[in-house]
Design a protein around this motif. Structure first.
Motif, PDB file in Angstrom:
ATOM      1  N   UNK A  93      12.877 -32.237 -93.387  1.00  0.00           N
ATOM      2  CA  UNK A  93      12.932 -30.986 -94.121  1.00  0.00           C
ATOM      3  C   UNK A  93      14.007 -31.124 -95.199  1.00  0.00           C
ATOM      4  N   UNK A  94      13.628 -31.125 -96.467  1.00  0.00           N
ATOM      5  CA  UNK A  94      14.635 -31.285 -97.524  1.00  0.00           C
ATOM      6  C   UNK A  94      15.645 -30.138 -97.585  1.00  0.00           C
ATOM      7  N   UNK A  95      15.318 -28.996 -96.972  1.00  0.00           N
ATOM      8  CA  UNK A  95      16.213 -27.830 -97.010  1.00  0.00           C
ATOM      9  C   UNK A  95      17.147 -27.758 -95.804  1.00  0.00           C
ATOM     10  N   UNK A  96      16.882 -28.572 -94.787  1.00  0.00           N
ATOM     11  CA  UNK A  96      17.700 -28.503 -93.571  1.00  0.00           C
ATOM     12  C   UNK A  96      17.595 -29.835 -92.847  1.00  0.00           C
ATOM     13  N   UNK A  97      18.729 -30.457 -92.641  1.00  0.00           N
ATOM     14  CA  UNK A  97      18.749 -31.794 -92.059  1.00  0.00           C
ATOM     15  C   UNK A  97      18.209 -31.828 -90.632  1.00  0.00           C
ATOM     16  N   UNK A  98      18.529 -30.810 -89.823  1.00  0.00           N
ATOM     17  CA  UNK A  98      18.160 -30.849 -88.413  1.00  0.00           C
ATOM     18  C   UNK A  98      16.844 -30.148 -88.086  1.00  0.00           C
ATOM     19  N   UNK A  99      16.450 -29.163 -88.872  1.00  0.00           N
ATOM     20  CA  UNK A  99      15.227 -28.400 -88.593  1.00  0.00           C
ATOM     21  C   UNK A  99      14.031 -29.102 -89.234  1.00  0.00           C
ATOM     22  N   UNK A 100      13.315 -29.858 -88.435  1.00  0.00           N
ATOM     23  CA  UNK A 100      12.159 -30.602 -88.931  1.00  0.00           C
ATOM     24  C   UNK A 100      11.016 -29.653 -89.278  1.00  0.00           C
ATOM     25  N   UNK A 101      10.139 -30.133 -90.137  1.00  0.00           N
ATOM     26  CA  UNK A 101       8.946 -29.377 -90.513  1.00  0.00           C
ATOM     27  C   UNK A 101       7.762 -29.860 -89.682  1.00  0.00           C
ATOM     28  N   UNK A 102       6.994 -28.918 -89.165  1.00  0.00           N
ATOM     29  CA  UNK A 102       5.758 -29.252 -88.461  1.00  0.00           C
ATOM     30  C   UNK A 102       4.613 -29.253 -89.457  1.00  0.00           C
ATOM     31  N   UNK A 103       3.787 -30.269 -89.369  1.00  0.00           N
ATOM     32  CA  UNK A 103       2.561 -30.324 -90.164  1.00  0.00           C
ATOM     33  C   UNK A 103       1.409 -30.713 -89.234  1.00  0.00           C
ATOM     34  N   UNK A 104       0.233 -30.249 -89.568  1.00  0.00           N
ATOM     35  CA  UNK A 104      -0.941 -30.577 -88.751  1.00  0.00           C
ATOM     36  C   UNK A 104      -1.316 -32.037 -88.939  1.00  0.00           C
ATOM     37  N   UNK A 105      -1.719 -32.670 -87.862  1.00  0.00           N
ATOM     38  CA  UNK A 105      -2.332 -33.986 -87.939  1.00  0.00           C
ATOM     39  C   UNK A 105      -3.837 -33.769 -88.122  1.00  0.00           C
ATOM     40  N   UNK A 106      -4.588 -34.808 -88.445  1.00  0.00           N
ATOM     41  CA  UNK A 106      -6.046 -34.634 -88.503  1.00  0.00           C
ATOM     42  C   UNK A 106      -6.628 -34.102 -87.191  1.00  0.00           C
ATOM     43  N   UNK A 107      -6.110 -34.560 -86.058  1.00  0.00           N
ATOM     44  CA  UNK A 107      -6.598 -34.064 -84.761  1.00  0.00           C
ATOM     45  C   UNK A 107      -6.264 -32.585 -84.595  1.00  0.00           C
ATOM     46  N   UNK A 108      -5.092 -32.170 -85.037  1.00  0.00           N
ATOM     47  CA  UNK A 108      -4.709 -30.762 -84.959  1.00  0.00           C
ATOM     48  C   UNK A 108      -5.579 -29.896 -85.846  1.00  0.00           C
ATOM     49  N   UNK A 109      -5.850 -30.386 -87.041  1.00  0.00           N
ATOM     50  CA  UNK A 109      -6.698 -29.638 -87.970  1.00  0.00           C
ATOM     51  C   UNK A 109      -8.116 -29.512 -87.405  1.00  0.00           C
ATOM     52  N   UNK A 110      -8.618 -30.574 -86.821  1.00  0.00           N
ATOM     53  CA  UNK A 110      -9.963 -30.553 -86.239  1.00  0.00           C
ATOM     54  C   UNK A 110     -10.035 -29.564 -85.077  1.00  0.00           C
ATOM     55  N   UNK A 111      -9.044 -29.583 -84.204  1.00  0.00           N
ATOM     56  CA  UNK A 111      -9.014 -28.652 -83.073  1.00  0.00           C
ATOM     57  C   UNK A 111      -8.948 -27.211 -83.559  1.00  0.00           C
ATOM     58  N   UNK A 112      -8.111 -26.976 -84.561  1.00  0.00           N
ATOM     59  CA  UNK A 112      -7.974 -25.624 -85.107  1.00  0.00           C
ATOM     60  C   UNK A 112      -9.287 -25.154 -85.727  1.00  0.00           C
ATOM     61  N   UNK A 113      -9.948 -25.993 -86.493  1.00  0.00           N
ATOM     62  CA  UNK A 113     -11.214 -25.599 -87.122  1.00  0.00           C
ATOM     63  C   UNK A 113     -12.272 -25.287 -86.071  1.00  0.00           C
ATOM     64  N   UNK A 114     -12.295 -26.059 -84.985  1.00  0.00           N
ATOM     65  CA  UNK A 114     -13.242 -25.790 -83.904  1.00  0.00           C
ATOM     66  C   UNK A 114     -13.000 -24.384 -83.341  1.00  0.00           C
ATOM     67  N   UNK A 115     -11.755 -24.082 -83.022  1.00  0.00           N
ATOM     68  CA  UNK A 115     -11.435 -22.779 -82.428  1.00  0.00           C
ATOM     69  C   UNK A 115     -11.717 -21.658 -83.429  1.00  0.00           C
ATOM     70  N   UNK A 116     -11.436 -21.882 -84.693  1.00  0.00           N
ATOM     71  CA  UNK A 116     -11.737 -20.859 -85.706  1.00  0.00           C
ATOM     72  C   UNK A 116     -13.229 -20.547 -85.755  1.00  0.00           C
ATOM     73  N   UNK A 117     -14.075 -21.559 -85.625  1.00  0.00           N
ATOM     74  CA  UNK A 117     -15.526 -21.317 -85.616  1.00  0.00           C
ATOM     75  C   UNK A 117     -15.938 -20.519 -84.375  1.00  0.00           C
ATOM     76  N   UNK A 118     -15.361 -20.867 -83.227  1.00  0.00           N
ATOM     77  CA  UNK A 118     -15.664 -20.137 -81.997  1.00  0.00           C
ATOM     78  C   UNK A 118     -15.181 -18.694 -82.081  1.00  0.00           C
ATOM     79  N   UNK A 119     -13.992 -18.515 -82.639  1.00  0.00           N
ATOM     80  CA  UNK A 119     -13.425 -17.172 -82.755  1.00  0.00           C
ATOM     81  C   UNK A 119     -14.256 -16.307 -83.696  1.00  0.00           C
ATOM     82  N   UNK A 120     -14.769 -16.893 -84.767  1.00  0.00           N
ATOM     83  CA  UNK A 120     -15.582 -16.122 -85.717  1.00  0.00           C
ATOM     84  C   UNK A 120     -16.845 -15.594 -85.038  1.00  0.00           C
TER      85      UNK A 120
END
Length: 150
Positions: free
Chosen positions: A88-115
Motif C-alpha cells: 500500500x503506497x499510502x501505508x507501510x503496514x496496512x496491505x491492500x487486498x485485491x481479488x485473484x482470478x479465483x476470487x473474481x470467478x467465485x464472486x461472479x458465480x455467487x452474483x449470478x446465483x444471487x440475481x
C-alpha cells in the motif's frame, strides 16, 4: 417492556424483525455461496474488494464491522487464494487486498446465483413496498450514523 412510547415500541419491534431477517439472509447467503466455496462473510468482503484494492480497515468501515472480524475473513481468503495482499503506497503496514482470478470467478458465480434468487423473491413482494422498506432502512441507518444532535 416498560417505558416505551408507541413509537419506541414500534421501533423495538422493527429491531427484532431486522435481527430475525438478518439471520435468515445470512443463512440464504451461505447457501448461495457454498458451491463457490464461500460464506456470506467471505462473499461480502470479496464484494467490497471487487470495487478496488482495499485495506482491512476500509472493508470493515464499508461493511459496518470491526477490523478484527474482517481480518479473520481476509486471512482465510488469502489462505484460500481468493485475495492477495499487495503493498500500500499510502501505508507501510496496512496491505491492500485485491481479488485473484479465483476470487473474481467465485464472486461472479455467487452474483449470478444471487440475481436469480433476488428476482424470484422480489416477484413475491409488491415493488412499492420493497422501495418503501429500503427508504425507511436507509433513513434509519443515516439517523444512527449521525452524531448526536444532527
Amino acid at each position: 417492556m416498560t417505558g416505551l412510547s408507541p413509537g419506541g415500541w414500534a421501533f423495538t419491534e422493527l429491531l427484532v424483525e431486522v435481527f430475525r431477517v438478518n439471520g435468515l439472509l445470512l443463512a440464504a447467503g451461505d447457501e448461495l455461496a457454498r458451491p463457490a466455496g464461500l460464506t456470506s462473510a467471505r462473499w461480502q468482503v470479496l464484494g467490497v474488494v471487487d470495487h478496488g484494492p482495499s485495506t482491512v480497515a476500509q472493508v470493515a468501515r464499508a461493511m459496518g464491522l470491526t477490523r478484527q472480524s474482517v481480518q479473520q475473513t481476509a486471512d482465510a481468503l488469502v489462505r484460500d487464494g481468493l485475495v492477495e495482499l499487495t503493498d500500500n503506497p499510502k501505508h507501510r503496514r496496512a496491505k491492500l487486498m485485491t481479488l485473484t482470478p479465483a476470487g473474481r470467478s467465485a464472486l461472479r458465480y455467487v452474483e449470478r446465483q444471487q440475481a436469480a434468487w433476488a428476482n424470484a423473491v422480489a416477484e413475491r413482494l409488491p415493488h412499492a413496498e420493497l422501495r418503501a422498506c429500503l427508504s425507511v432502512l436507509r433513513d434509519l441507518g443515516d439517523l444512527l450514523e449521525a452524531p448526536d444532535g444532527e
